[in-house]
Design a protein around this motif. Structure first.
Motif, PDB file in Angstrom:
ATOM      1  N   ILE A 203      -0.560   9.385  -0.012  1.00 27.15           N
ATOM      2  CA  ILE A 203      -0.732   8.434  -1.126  1.00 27.15           C
ATOM      3  C   ILE A 203      -1.484   8.979  -2.303  1.00 27.15           C
ATOM      4  N   PHE A 204      -1.925   8.621  -3.542  1.00 25.51           N
ATOM      5  CA  PHE A 204      -2.369   9.224  -4.764  1.00 25.51           C
ATOM      6  C   PHE A 204      -3.847   9.389  -4.382  1.00 25.51           C
ATOM      7  N   ILE A 205      -4.430   8.407  -3.453  1.00 29.89           N
ATOM      8  CA  ILE A 205      -6.176   8.606  -3.514  1.00 29.89           C
ATOM      9  C   ILE A 205      -6.209   9.924  -2.723  1.00 29.89           C
TER      10      ILE A 205
ATOM     11  N   THR B 281     -12.335  12.257   1.862  1.00 31.03           N
ATOM     12  CA  THR B 281     -13.172  12.864   3.163  1.00 31.03           C
ATOM     13  C   THR B 281     -14.239  11.984   3.253  1.00 31.03           C
ATOM     14  N   HIS B 282     -14.789  11.276   2.414  1.00 31.52           N
ATOM     15  CA  HIS B 282     -15.837  10.422   2.568  1.00 31.52           C
ATOM     16  C   HIS B 282     -15.490   9.033   3.397  1.00 31.52           C
ATOM     17  N   ILE B 283     -14.235   8.686   3.167  1.00 29.32           N
ATOM     18  CA  ILE B 283     -13.797   7.268   3.601  1.00 29.32           C
ATOM     19  C   ILE B 283     -13.862   7.325   5.265  1.00 29.32           C
ATOM     20  N   PRO B 284     -14.278   6.283   5.914  1.00 30.38           N
ATOM     21  CA  PRO B 284     -14.116   6.434   7.447  1.00 30.38           C
ATOM     22  C   PRO B 284     -12.692   6.393   7.955  1.00 30.38           C
ATOM     23  N   TYR B 285     -12.119   6.729   8.963  1.00 32.99           N
ATOM     24  CA  TYR B 285     -11.138   6.837   9.547  1.00 32.99           C
ATOM     25  C   TYR B 285     -10.428   5.455   9.515  1.00 32.99           C
TER      26      TYR B 285
ATOM     27  N   GLY C 142     -10.886   3.117   7.525  1.00 37.03           N
ATOM     28  CA  GLY C 142     -10.817   2.704   6.089  1.00 37.03           C
ATOM     29  C   GLY C 142      -9.284   3.422   5.686  1.00 37.03           C
ATOM     30  N   ARG C 143      -9.051   4.571   5.944  1.00 41.29           N
ATOM     31  CA  ARG C 143      -8.156   5.391   5.668  1.00 41.29           C
ATOM     32  C   ARG C 143      -6.803   4.831   6.139  1.00 41.29           C
ATOM     33  N   TRP C 144      -6.922   4.276   7.315  1.00 42.47           N
ATOM     34  CA  TRP C 144      -5.603   3.964   7.923  1.00 42.47           C
ATOM     35  C   TRP C 144      -5.406   2.544   7.435  1.00 42.47           C
ATOM     36  N   ALA C 145      -6.253   1.754   7.109  1.00 39.12           N
ATOM     37  CA  ALA C 145      -5.913   0.290   6.001  1.00 39.12           C
ATOM     38  C   ALA C 145      -5.393   0.693   4.849  1.00 39.12           C
ATOM     39  N   ILE C 146      -5.848   1.720   4.170  1.00 42.02           N
ATOM     40  CA  ILE C 146      -5.566   1.916   2.936  1.00 42.02           C
ATOM     41  C   ILE C 146      -3.933   2.404   2.856  1.00 42.02           C
ATOM     42  N   ARG C 147      -3.890   3.484   3.807  1.00 37.07           N
ATOM     43  CA  ARG C 147      -2.340   3.825   4.049  1.00 37.07           C
ATOM     44  C   ARG C 147      -1.569   2.716   4.261  1.00 37.07           C
ATOM     45  N   ASP C 148      -1.725   1.696   5.239  1.00 37.20           N
ATOM     46  CA  ASP C 148      -0.952   0.517   5.580  1.00 37.20           C
ATOM     47  C   ASP C 148      -0.815  -0.307   4.417  1.00 37.20           C
TER      48      ASP C 148
END
Length: 503
Positions: free
Chosen positions: A389-391, A399-403, A405-411
């Motif tokens: 995704i663009f982020i 790299t500073h976003i917790p794992y 949080g990355r999962w939630a953003i991708r979802d």
């Protein structure tokens, strides 16, 4: 197709919770739009019918005096078909106030609820408004006692009426809602005005029928400094509030219907997508048996027809109850002889639109799942292809976003439709909650603020001569002057100018 129809009913039964959300959104879309339309269009028809049958005037002018010359000048204006002058006074009845109008030939005709029609030759008769009569238990032939200039005047009730110039009657410009227990209006003849009230002063009000391109400026030219106030149908609060309420209810019906229809689209789309993903083997069987992609798509689109149609039909049945409920609330505010709910042909278009939208959203959700060979569908659920995704392009941020949080953003970005549905659902819910809870609280706050901070008096008197009253009652605390005013440049509205001394 018989077996497909059986499957449709079975699928709806097995997945009733998901389809119930679609049913509910379709139902609410119709209930809100049709229910509120019956109210606002019914109010519009009720007010319009009352105005037309009673030949409501177009303009009202109040002046310190109205002469025959003034009346001739008004009647000579282009577009004016009739102008009649009269007298308006305020009298006291026990601890209550009644505004009395006396016309020789009134333009705006009163609707008689009980009793006789207005008689401009009656010497002791009075025609009182319905709401004031109800609050004070007045009946035909009852005697009303008024206090005028320290003497008692008796009138016999000849009729109980409603007048189109007083549809939203508040009694005084400072009030924002009717107060029929303390304020009423009535009509007497000019003969009774002189014989009973002993009034021999000039006329002070004019009713004008017709349309002039700039009536306000014309009346200012005619009356000059004698002009007290000018009103048209759009600026007279007793009439304009009823006409404005129609637009307010109409706008609410459009706003909330749009929200519910949008939620119905998203709910149907996501529901059919979930259903298809759980029925890949069934779709493969359909295609192996020779069903075309179009037939399979039509089958899943029929879910939209069934659920959306059922919700729309149920909403249509419930809507008149909502219409009458809203109108009952308006009856507490507006004085109209006959109330009715009314609908337009747009109701049919909205119902067809809701059903069509449900069908189309279901068909589009099924279209992508019906393409391909049966063997492809027999493999089961397709694996979702992962992509950046663009982020993620901003590595210093990603790299500073917790794992988690990355999962939630991708979802969120993978399931954009569900995310959009949630956002709209929460926004619509918050809008309803704020409107339902916040508006009454705001209104109560304004009332409390007005009478605990802005105004702290316990009693207020309206007098004709302050100097005379202050001499007779030196204990009076503070005077307040209330006068009509308007801005320059003129916007057509009268404002209430309040003048009081500091200290």
């Amino acid at each position: 197709m018989k077996y497909l129809n059986k499957k449709l009913l079975r699928d709806v039964k097995n997945n009733w919770a998901q389809f119930f959300s679609v049913f509910l959104m379709a139902l609410l879309s119709i209930v809100v739009f049709v229910g509120l339309q019956g109210a606002w269009h019914g109010l519009q028809d009720s007010v319009g019918s009352f105005i037309n049958k009673s030949t409501l005037a177009n303009y009202w002018v109040q002046s310190s005096s109205v002469t025959n010359t003034d009346l001739k000048k008004i009647n000579s204006l282009s577009g004016v078909s009739n102008a009649q002058r009269g007298t308006r006074l305020q009298v006291k009845q026990n601890k209550h106030y009644v505004i009395i109008d006396a016309y020789e030939h009134p333009i705006s005709q009163s609707y008689v609820i009980k009793g006789k029609k207005y008689n401009n030759q009656s010497v002791n008769g009075i025609w009182i408004n319905k709401e004031y009569a109800q609050h004070h238990h007045l009946a035909i032939n009852d005697t009303l006692k008024f206090s005028v200039n320290k003497r008692t005047v008796l009138f016999k009730v000849k009729g109980i009426v409603q007048n189109p110039t007083r549809i939203y009657f508040t009694g005084t410009p400072e009030f924002i809602a009717p107060n029929y227990s303390n304020y009423g209006y009535a009509y007497i003849s000019p003969h009774a005005l002189k014989a009973q009230l002993n009034y021999h002063g000039p006329n002070n009000i004019v009713e004008i029928k017709g349309n002039h391109h700039n009536m306000r400026k014309a009346t200012e030219t005619i009356f000059g400094k004698r002009l007290v106030s000018f009103n048209s149908r759009s600026t007279l609060p007793d009439v304009s509030n009823a006409l404005d309420r129609v637009g307010q209810i109409r706008n609410l019906s459009y706003l909330f219907s749009f929200i519910f229809i949008l939620l119905a689209i998203l709910a149907m789309y996501t529901t059919i997508q979930r259903l298809i993903k759980s029925q890949y083997d069934i779709i493969a069987t359909f295609k192996a048996l020779g069903f075309s992609n179009f037939q399979v798509g039509i089958h899943y689109a029929s879910f939209g027809l069934f659920v959306g149609g059922l919700g729309s039909l149920t909403g249509l049945i419930i809507s008149p109850t909502i219409s009458w409920f809203v109108l009952k609330k308006q009856q507490q505010m507006f004085s109209i002889p006959h109330w009715n709910i009314s609908y337009t042909y747009s109701v049919l278009f909205v119902i067809l639109a809701v059903i069509s939208i449900c069908i189309l959203s279901a068909f589009l959700a099924a279209r992508s799942a019906t393409k391909g060979l049966p063997a492809i569908f027999l493999r089961g659920k397709e694996e979702s292809s992962a992509h950046k995704i663009f982020i993620e392009r901003w590595e210093w941020l990603w790299t500073h976003i917790p794992y988690a949080g990355r999962w939630a953003i991708r979802d969120v970005f993978i399931n954009r439709t569900r995310t959009l549905m949630g956002i709209i659902g929460v926004a619509g819910g918050m809008m309803l909650m704020i409107a339902g809870v916040g508006m009454p609280q705001s209104m109560n706050h304004l009332v409390d603020k007005a009478y605990t901070q802005d105004f702290t008096y316990d009693k207020r008197l309206t007098v004709n001569s302050y100097s005379q009253y202050s001499t007779e009652h030196p204990q009076a605390k503070q005077w307040v002057q209330l006068s009509p005013a308007h801005f320059t440049p003129d916007d057509g509205y009268n404002r209430l100018l309040v003048v009081w001394p500091w200290g």
